[in-house]
Design a protein around this motif. Sequence first.
Motif: not given
Length: 342
Positions: A311-318
Amino acid sequence: MWAKRLAFLCAIAWLLNVAPAGAAPSLPGAFIADLEALQQRLERGELDAVSERALAQAMRLEGGNAADRWARALYLQLAAGAEARRERPATAADLLNAARGIQAAPGDWRAARLHDEAALRRAAGQTERAVELLGEWLAPHGDDSDEQWRLVRWLAELGRWDAAAERVGLALRDADSAGAGRRELAGIVYQRAGRTGEALALLEANLEEGDSAASWRRAAALAQRLGEPGRAAAIWEAGWRRGVLAGEEDLLRLIRLHLAGGTPARAAERLAEALEGGELPDTPAHRRLLAQAWEAARDRQRALAAWKRVAQESDAGEDRRRLEQLARAWGESRRIEASRRQ
């Protein structure tokens, strides 16, 4: 190759010397001398002359007594031998067909010519007819495993998979004759005939004797088709350990098979080691797969840590939503929230 194999078509002297009493009508000495002379000429390569003389004699003797008809069969056999050496297998096969139809000839001799005709029909490209003849010959000679395997190959080439599978069952009765190559052929035949379980059993038995990556992949694919992903993973794992399967693609396949096969912890361990050791590139996709593997393994700490990193690296909501869902489900919301504020 086939012409050499049929060289005994013209072994007239040998036949006359060893035939048991009463097995065939007695031949006059003149016939025997002429047949032996023609055989010698054939061995010297006088193919045209031998064929012409043998056919003339066979025509002259048609309709004679039992000895004449037996001699006619032998002349036709000599003519067939000459035609085979002239690379005319279809003509040779026709001559043998006529020869073995002569009832005055001994039964064993006619059976041998049936076998020879099958080989000639095959050499002439008449595989359908060759299959019929060899099957007929095998009816009383079913213990000849080499010929059973030959018939399996011919049937497979014709795409007659069900018939080939039936013959495989007969051929496999002689375990000593079923080497690695033949077992692989049997596995392919069973697979094409829809007998997947038998195909997989043969392929698995064959894996330890060879290092063909294609065989290992085929066995794993069959296990998956049978609805046994755990078995597929075990096969792939064994192939990987032997070094038969290697590289990024095969390693990822191994990890996914462990996931599908009910061993997600093993999949996660494999993937974590590969990422740390540089066997696989450290990409977001691979990190997400690692998080999914730890999640499937119900290893809460590792799963949450892995999803947090994704989540931290992608910063994607999913990815963030998945992390929050797991944290709530596992009662770790506060810890995740606290770590996010730090």
